[in-house]
Design an enzyme around this catalytic site. Structure first.
Site, PDB file in Angstrom:
ATOM      1  N   ASP A 131      22.384  85.736  35.455  1.00 54.75           N
ATOM      2  CA  ASP A 131      22.687  85.966  36.875  1.00 54.75           C
ATOM      3  C   ASP A 131      21.732  87.017  37.464  1.00 54.75           C
ATOM      4  OD1 ASP A 131      24.898  84.220  36.648  1.00 54.75           O
ATOM      5  OD2 ASP A 131      26.081  85.835  35.772  1.00 54.75           O
ATOM      6  N   HIS A 158      31.024  85.681  35.147  1.00 53.26           N
ATOM      7  CA  HIS A 158      29.953  84.674  35.100  1.00 53.26           C
ATOM      8  C   HIS A 158      30.479  83.293  35.482  1.00 53.26           C
ATOM      9  CE1 HIS A 158      26.281  82.649  34.038  1.00 53.26           C
ATOM     10  NE2 HIS A 158      26.930  81.867  33.198  1.00 53.26           N
TER      11      HIS A 158
HETATM   12  P1  NAD Z   1      23.869  72.318  23.779  1.00 51.72           P
HETATM   13  O1  NAD Z   1      24.765  71.132  23.714  1.00 51.72           O
HETATM   14  O2  NAD Z   1      22.421  72.129  24.026  1.00 51.72           O
HETATM   15  O3  NAD Z   1      23.995  73.175  22.465  1.00 51.72           O
HETATM   16  C1  NAD Z   1      25.245  73.595  21.984  1.00 51.72           C
HETATM   17  C2  NAD Z   1      25.170  73.574  20.478  1.00 51.72           C
HETATM   18  O4  NAD Z   1      26.406  74.077  19.985  1.00 51.72           O
HETATM   19  C3  NAD Z   1      24.970  72.173  19.882  1.00 51.72           C
HETATM   20  O5  NAD Z   1      23.816  72.155  19.079  1.00 51.72           O
HETATM   21  C4  NAD Z   1      26.251  71.959  19.067  1.00 51.72           C
HETATM   22  O6  NAD Z   1      26.050  71.233  17.875  1.00 51.72           O
HETATM   23  C5  NAD Z   1      26.639  73.409  18.767  1.00 51.72           C
HETATM   24  N1  NAD Z   1      28.027  73.583  18.357  1.00 51.72           N
HETATM   25  C6  NAD Z   1      29.142  72.927  18.763  1.00 51.72           C
HETATM   26  N2  NAD Z   1      30.211  73.379  18.102  1.00 51.72           N
HETATM   27  C7  NAD Z   1      29.779  74.357  17.277  1.00 51.72           C
HETATM   28  C8  NAD Z   1      30.415  75.212  16.343  1.00 51.72           C
HETATM   29  N3  NAD Z   1      31.716  75.142  16.103  1.00 51.72           N
HETATM   30  N4  NAD Z   1      29.651  76.082  15.661  1.00 51.72           N
HETATM   31  C9  NAD Z   1      28.320  76.170  15.890  1.00 51.72           C
HETATM   32  N5  NAD Z   1      27.653  75.382  16.741  1.00 51.72           N
HETATM   33  C10 NAD Z   1      28.388  74.493  17.430  1.00 51.72           C
HETATM   34  O7  NAD Z   1      24.495  73.280  24.891  1.00 51.72           O
HETATM   35  P2  NAD Z   1      23.788  74.514  25.606  1.00 51.72           P
HETATM   36  O8  NAD Z   1      23.121  74.036  26.821  1.00 51.72           O
HETATM   37  O9  NAD Z   1      23.006  75.292  24.612  1.00 51.72           O
HETATM   38  O10 NAD Z   1      25.063  75.338  26.067  1.00 51.72           O
HETATM   39  C11 NAD Z   1      25.886  75.958  25.120  1.00 51.72           C
HETATM   40  C12 NAD Z   1      26.922  76.819  25.806  1.00 51.72           C
HETATM   41  O11 NAD Z   1      26.281  77.893  26.475  1.00 51.72           O
HETATM   42  C13 NAD Z   1      27.701  76.063  26.884  1.00 51.72           C
HETATM   43  O12 NAD Z   1      29.052  76.453  26.841  1.00 51.72           O
HETATM   44  C14 NAD Z   1      27.066  76.534  28.173  1.00 51.72           C
HETATM   45  O13 NAD Z   1      27.918  76.430  29.267  1.00 51.72           O
HETATM   46  C15 NAD Z   1      26.759  77.965  27.812  1.00 51.72           C
HETATM   47  N6  NAD Z   1      25.745  78.609  28.647  1.00 51.72           N
HETATM   48  C16 NAD Z   1      26.008  79.871  29.081  1.00 51.72           C
HETATM   49  C17 NAD Z   1      25.090  80.555  29.840  1.00 51.72           C
HETATM   50  C18 NAD Z   1      25.356  81.959  30.274  1.00 51.72           C
HETATM   51  O14 NAD Z   1      24.666  82.435  31.175  1.00 51.72           O
HETATM   52  N7  NAD Z   1      26.277  82.688  29.667  1.00 51.72           N
HETATM   53  C19 NAD Z   1      23.900  79.910  30.205  1.00 51.72           C
HETATM   54  C20 NAD Z   1      23.648  78.623  29.735  1.00 51.72           C
HETATM   55  C21 NAD Z   1      24.586  77.982  28.946  1.00 51.72           C
HETATM   56  C1  LMR Z   2      24.407  79.001  33.852  1.00 51.70           C
HETATM   57  O1  LMR Z   2      24.716  79.915  34.613  1.00 51.70           O
HETATM   58  O2  LMR Z   2      23.352  78.361  33.985  1.00 51.70           O
HETATM   59  C2  LMR Z   2      25.309  78.675  32.701  1.00 51.70           C
HETATM   60  O3  LMR Z   2      26.519  79.364  32.787  1.00 51.70           O
HETATM   61  C3  LMR Z   2      25.502  77.216  32.483  1.00 51.70           C
HETATM   62  C4  LMR Z   2      26.282  76.546  33.575  1.00 51.70           C
HETATM   63  O4  LMR Z   2      27.246  75.861  33.257  1.00 51.70           O
HETATM   64  O5  LMR Z   2      25.915  76.674  34.737  1.00 51.70           O
END
Ligand code: NAD
Ligand code: LMR
Length: 297
Positions: A131, A158
């Site tokens: 953010d 967030h």
């Molecule tokens: P993605 O699908 O690309 O990757 C997620 C990974 O998690 C996959 O490889 C999956 O196999 C793995 N996974 C699932 N269950 C698991 C477990 N029990 N143990 C270990 N690994 C496991 O998804 P992504 O785009 O990397 O997003 C992941 C998370 O991060 C989502 O919840 C997303 O909303 C969040 N996210 C948060 C922010 C933030 O600013 N905080 C930003 C982007 C994404």
């Molecule tokens: C973001 O801010 O990009 C992450 O929290 C992923 C989402 O779901 O938007």
């Protein structure tokens, strides 16, 4: 994290494919040793043992039309179970939660650590860095400045209305539509990416940069650097009198994790309105996480 010279060992765990990703990343020519794990043969325990920083990005991302809260049903139990494993194998680690909904997954971790007697509020962080990264990029686009010189404070949580950028604290005084557009873009920047990816997920590359930046700040602080400050979602005294136990504000980091939680500080009446809306949502999100652990420990 592989590019970070402060890292000595990078242990990657995923329910599938951890060793493959590790082999790939391991060829990058920096000194850290990379190991990859999957659920077989105590993979999670081995990945966690000895970790100083645990970054948790596990779980499902959003698709168009979803809110982060819509991920709760899947991600809450994933984060709960990982928190249990962290508590057993790396109870002293700094835990950085990326998995959404962060406003609920951080309280879930806290409840698990409390139940296992390992809770250290100074070492649990919700990663809200993206953010802050977005806010500095978006204002630089608006003002034609260098984003490297921009440092916009973002407080709250967030997701949507809980993300509160405090532009006035950086000396900006946008008004009317300009201000509304800026606030909307910071609050819903994640949705821009979700929409553009059209069902293939949410932010991953900007997230990797933001997560690595936050971990780098923790490593700098752990190695004695003073004055390292990052906004992050932590167990915070700021709104406890309103029943809100977690809040993102500027946090000074130190060798023990959280060193000092900054007050929100002086804000405009408009920012106060945003903050009031944030606190309402935030309380619901936090309570939902706490209730989840009570009902499904
Ligand atoms: P993605 O699908 O690309 O990757 C997620 C990974 O998690 C996959 O490889 C999956 O196999 C793995 N996974 C699932 N269950 C698991 C477990 N029990 N143990 C270990 N690994 C496991 O998804 P992504 O785009 O990397 O997003 C992941 C998370 O991060 C989502 O919840 C997303 O909303 C969040 N996210 C948060 C922010 C933030 O600013 N905080 C930003 C982007 C994404
Ligand atoms: C973001 O801010 O990009 C992450 O929290 C992923 C989402 O779901 O938007």
């Amino acid at each position: 994290m592989k590019l970070n010279p402060r890292v000595t060992e990078l242990a990657l765990y995923d329910i599938k494919g951890g060793p493959g990703v590790a082999a790939d990343i391991g060829h990058i020519n920096t000194k850290s040793v990379v190991t990859g794990y999957q659920p077989d043969a105590d993979g999670l325990k081995n990945a966690l043992t000895g970790a100083e920083i645990v970054l948790i990005p596990a779980g499902v991302p959003r698709k168009p039309g979803m809110t982060r809260d819509d991920l709760f049903n899947t991600n809450a139990s994933i984060v709960r179970d990982l928190a249990k494993a962290v508590s057993d194998a790396a109870p002293d680690a700094n835990v950085l939660v990326i998995s959404n909904p962060v406003n609920s997954t951080v309280p879930i971790c806290a409840e698990i650590f409390k139940s296992k007697g390992t809770y250290n509020p100074k070492r649990l962080f919700g990663v809200t860095t993206l953010d802050v990264v977005r806010a500095s990029r978006f204002i630089s686009q608006h003002k034609s400045t260098d984003p490297a010189d921009e440092n916009i404070t973002v407080v709250g949580g967030h997701s949507g209305a809980t993300i509160v950028p405090l532009l006035s604290q950086s000396g900006y005084s946008l008004e009317g539509k300009d201000l509304d557009d800026f606030v909307f873009r910071v609050q819903f920047g994640g949705d821009e990416v979700v929409k553009a990816k059209d069902g293939a997920g949410s932010a991953t590359l900007s997230m990797a940069m933001a997560g690595a930046r936050f971990a780098e700040s923790l490593l700098k602080a752990a190695q004695g650097q003073k004055g390292v400050v990052e906004p992050t979602f932590v167990d915070s005294p700021l709104y406890k009198d309103q029943g809100i136990d977690f809040f993102a504000s500027k946090v000074e980091l130190g060798p023990n994790g959280v060193e000092k939680i900054h007050e929100v500080g002086k804000i405009t009446p408009k920012e106060q309105e945003l903050l009031d809306a944030c606190l309402k949502d935030l309380k619901k999100n936090i309570d939902k996480g706490v209730e989840f652990v009570k009902s499904k420990p």
